[in-house]
Every structure is written in structure tokens, then in C-alpha cells.
Design an enzyme around this catalytic site. Structure first.
Site, PDB file in Angstrom:
ATOM      1  N   CYS A 166      42.606  44.678  44.455  1.00 24.16           N
ATOM      2  CA  CYS A 166      41.523  43.701  44.277  1.00 24.16           C
ATOM      3  C   CYS A 166      41.567  42.595  45.312  1.00 24.16           C
ATOM      4  O   CYS A 166      40.650  41.768  45.380  1.00 24.16           O
ATOM      5  CB  CYS A 166      41.561  43.130  42.861  1.00 24.16           C
TER       6      CYS A 166
ATOM      7  N   LYS B 102      38.546  42.410  47.646  1.00 20.03           N
ATOM      8  CA  LYS B 102      37.259  41.842  47.249  1.00 20.03           C
ATOM      9  C   LYS B 102      36.742  40.845  48.277  1.00 20.03           C
ATOM     10  O   LYS B 102      37.511  40.090  48.870  1.00 20.03           O
ATOM     11  CB  LYS B 102      37.398  41.125  45.900  1.00 20.03           C
TER      12      LYS B 102
ATOM     13  N   SER C 288      27.803  36.998  36.376  1.00 22.47           N
ATOM     14  CA  SER C 288      28.970  37.574  37.075  1.00 22.47           C
ATOM     15  C   SER C 288      29.936  38.214  36.087  1.00 22.47           C
ATOM     16  O   SER C 288      31.160  38.060  36.202  1.00 22.47           O
ATOM     17  CB  SER C 288      29.693  36.496  37.894  1.00 22.47           C
TER      18      SER C 288
ATOM     19  N   ASP D 148      31.696  41.414  33.737  1.00 20.93           N
ATOM     20  CA  ASP D 148      32.516  42.548  34.161  1.00 20.93           C
ATOM     21  C   ASP D 148      31.758  43.873  34.223  1.00 20.93           C
ATOM     22  O   ASP D 148      32.161  44.781  34.944  1.00 20.93           O
ATOM     23  CB  ASP D 148      33.716  42.695  33.216  1.00 20.93           C
TER      24      ASP D 148
ATOM     25  N   GLY E 188      31.658  62.862  39.999  1.00 23.42           N
ATOM     26  CA  GLY E 188      31.905  61.800  40.957  1.00 23.42           C
ATOM     27  C   GLY E 188      31.263  62.083  42.290  1.00 23.42           C
ATOM     28  O   GLY E 188      30.369  62.930  42.409  1.00 23.42           O
TER      29      GLY E 188
ATOM     30  N   ASP F 120      38.331  39.959  32.393  1.00 25.13           N
ATOM     31  CA  ASP F 120      39.662  40.321  32.881  1.00 25.13           C
ATOM     32  C   ASP F 120      39.907  39.620  34.208  1.00 25.13           C
ATOM     33  O   ASP F 120      38.997  39.306  34.958  1.00 25.13           O
ATOM     34  CB  ASP F 120      39.852  41.841  32.990  1.00 25.13           C
TER      35      ASP F 120
END
Length: 348
Positions: free
Chosen positions: A16, A19, A48, A50, A138, A226
Site C-alpha cells: 500500500c 498508493k 473516500s 473502502d 479475473g 481499515d
């Protein structure tokens, strides 16, 4: 002897920490027109949050998210496990239950052995199996850097979805996992992370936030999110802005991975920590005697971090017990929400 593959050498960032900084992201999105009214779209881009939430009927809402990133560890299977755990966390953070996932795959086919790519996919499948859901499809591309993640799809009751903008003044703040994953990743990137540090990093980043589905059923849980790439301060500020409240947290109450704490004192940090602070530091008040490494720890990007819960004060003990019963042994009360401007105050 087979060549040892270090996945982190194939990417410019990891986890992360990849980001886009919050301030840059805001500038990118500023010119995009507001969504037209969709009566059944319960959660979109406005707060904003999750995941997106769409009401199907009076009893069901579908919760959809996507999350993917470049390697934060060198081990292929661990990378797949961490990425999948992180992606599903967004479903749990809405108080919902995942039902299926789609894989998002970008790999440098001419650079990585196929068995390494298979191990990444196997790690993701392992986590989804533990969550009780299939990877039902996917999409894959040949990319210059390895990328893996999931589209997560979940369901929840429309009246029990947990947004990040419904906190109330006086709510207690509970953090479900310890901080420090970004710091450990910085040491790993330099080849200086101990075996114990790696164990702590993988153990916390692969622990599914399944307790979120149970917390979704509680009316005394008012808001939930989270903690990931924007760090504890960034995601708490999202709660503050959306709820039009302030927050105060106590640094001494924060759960911190023990190896990460030692490394932070030695100066280990990610570049994303400074980018995070540059994006929202003017909305934070720190005690005067805060060290620079402590500030960076508060801005440390978490990969597959813990749930951050705002709940009624009288429910805090019971909710903390739910975390502990679900094996989130370091979950702690870290502060509370308060009336006032959208600002985070950190005391020692």
C-alpha cells in the site's frame, strides 16, 4: 542451482506504499464531475470509503471493491497472500461478508519464471479459500512490474453497512492490528530485516479482518474503516472529515509491532510516510515533544492493516472482547471522537 528471485527488485514500490499520495489523488479527482443521483447507490465516491455499496432490495446490498499493488515481500506465495488479504479487508471494513473474488494480474512475463507467477496466484487462492470464497475469474496483462490483487464482491444488509462517515461525538476508537508494516518493508527492501521482523510482517498482513462482518451486525458500531496506505492518521482523518468531528488519540496506547518500533527509532521509514504527512499534516496537532520518527510512524503506510472502529463508549469493552476472541490479540482502545473541526490531536 536455481536463481533466487527477489520480487521487490522488480518494482519501484511495494504494498500500500504504492498508493498515490492523498493530496495528489485529490487533485486528480477534482475535475471529475460528481456522480448523478442513483437512488440505490448507498456508498460511492463521496466519502473516500473502502468499497462501493449498491442496494439490491430491502434485505441485501452488494459491496464491491478492488485493490492491487506491487510486491512488498520477495517470497511469491507470501506476496499473493498479503495482496489477497488486503483486498478482502475492504469488504470486512464495510461490515459485509465476501462471496467471491476476481484476480487482477500484471506480470513481466519475460522476466519472472512461470513458477514464481503460479506461486503468487496460489497464495491469493489460499487466502480466498480461508475466507470461504472462490476466485471466479479475473484479468491478466503482460506488465513491466509485477502487480497482483483482487476485485472483491460481498453482501450485507442495507441497514447494517458500516460507513466511514457516521462516527458520533464521544465514540471510542479501537484499532484492530498493530502498526509498522511499512517500516518493516523499508528494512526488507534494504536487506536488513530480521527473521522475526519478517514473521511479524507476514503474520499481521495475512490475518483476515473477518471480525468486521460480525461488527457489522452491531448497532453500537457507528463507523468503520481499515488502515492501509494513507496510514493511521490519514484514514482517521477520513472518518473525521466525513463525520464532521475531531479525534484525539494517545500515542502510548497504539499497538506497534515490536521490531518495527525498534527500526523506527533507528530511522527506518518509507518515502510514503513523508508524502502522507505532506498531504494532511496541517490537519494534525502533535504534542511538542514528538520525535520525527514517531511522526513518521503515525504516517506509516500499512499494507493489510487493522480495522479502525468508532463505537459507543459503553460498547467498547464488548467490542474489544470480540477482537480478542477472533485472535486480534493486540487490538486496543486508542482514543475517541469529539465535537469540533475535522482534526486529529495526538497526545503522548
Amino acid at each position: 542451482m536455481a536463481e533466487t528471485i527477489r520480487l521487490t527488485e522488480y518494482s519501484h514500490g511495494g504494498g500500500c506504499g504504492c498508493k498515490i499520495a492523498p493530496a495528489v489523488l485529490s487533485q486528480m479527482l477534482a475535475s471529475i464531475p460528481a456522480l448523478p443521483s442513483y437512488p440505490n447507490l448507498m456508498v460511492g465516491t463521496e466519502s473516500s470509503d473502502d468499497a462501493a455499496v449498491y442496494r439490491l432490495n430491502d434485505e441485501q446490498a452488494v459491496v464491491v471493491t478492488t485493490d492491487f499493488f506491487m510486491p512488498i515481500v520477495d517470497d511469491a506465495r507470501d506476496f499473493g497472500r498479503i495482496a489477497a488479504t488486503n483486498a478482502l479487508s475492504d469488504i470486512y471494513a464495510m461490515g459485509a461478508t465476501p462471496i467471491l473474488a476476481l484476480a487482477v494480474v500484471g506480470m513481466p512475463i519475460n522476466k519472472l519464471p512461470l513458477e514464481t507467477i503460479r506461486d503468487i496466484l496460489a497464495g491469493g487462492a489460499e487466502v480466498c479459500a480461508a475466507a470461504g470464497i472462490p476466485i471466479a475469474g479475473g484479468h491478466s496483462i503482460d506488465a513491466p512490474e509485477p502487480i497482483y490483487g483482487l476485485v472483491g464482491v460481498g453482501v450485507g444488509h442495507p441497514d447494517k453497512i458500516k460507513r466511514n462517515d457516521r462516527a458520533q461525538a464521544g465514540d471510542v476508537l479501537i484499532l484492530g492490528k498493530p502498526l509498522g508494516v511499512g517500516i518493516l518493508s523499508a528494512a526488507l527492501k534494504k536487506g536488513e530485516l530480521s527473521i522475526e521482523g519478517y514473521r511479524q510482517m507476514v503474520d499481521t498482513a495475512t490475518q483476515l479482518n473477518t471480525v468486521g462482518a460480525a461488527l457489522g451486525k452491531r448497532s453500537d458500531v457507528h463507523a468503520m474503516t481499515d488502515v492501509t496506505g494513507f496510514a493511521l492518521l490519514g484514514h482517521l482523518l477520513e472518518i473525521c472529515r466525513g463525520s464532521k468531528l475531531g479525534a484525539e488519540i494517545t500515542y502510548a496506547s497504539l499497538p506497534i509491532l515490536s521490531v518495527a518500533h525498534l527500526l523506527a527509532e533507528q530511522g527506518y521509514a518509507t518515502g510514503a510516510a513523508d508524502r502522507n504527512w505532506a498531504s494532511y499534516g496541517d490537519e494534525v496537532t502533535l504534542a511538542e515533544d514528538f520525535s520525527d520518527w514517531q511522526r513518521k510512524l503515525l504516517c506509516d503506510p500499512q499494507t493489510s492493516g487493522g480495522l479502525l472502529v468508532a463505537c459507543a463508549p459503553e460498547a467498547a469493552e464488548a467490542i474489544l472482547a470480540e477482537f480478542h476472541a477472533a485472535n486480534f490479540t493486540e487490538a486496543r482502545v486508542i482514543g475517541r471522537m469529539s465535537a469540533g473541526e475535522a482534526r486529529v490531536v495526538v497526545v503522548k
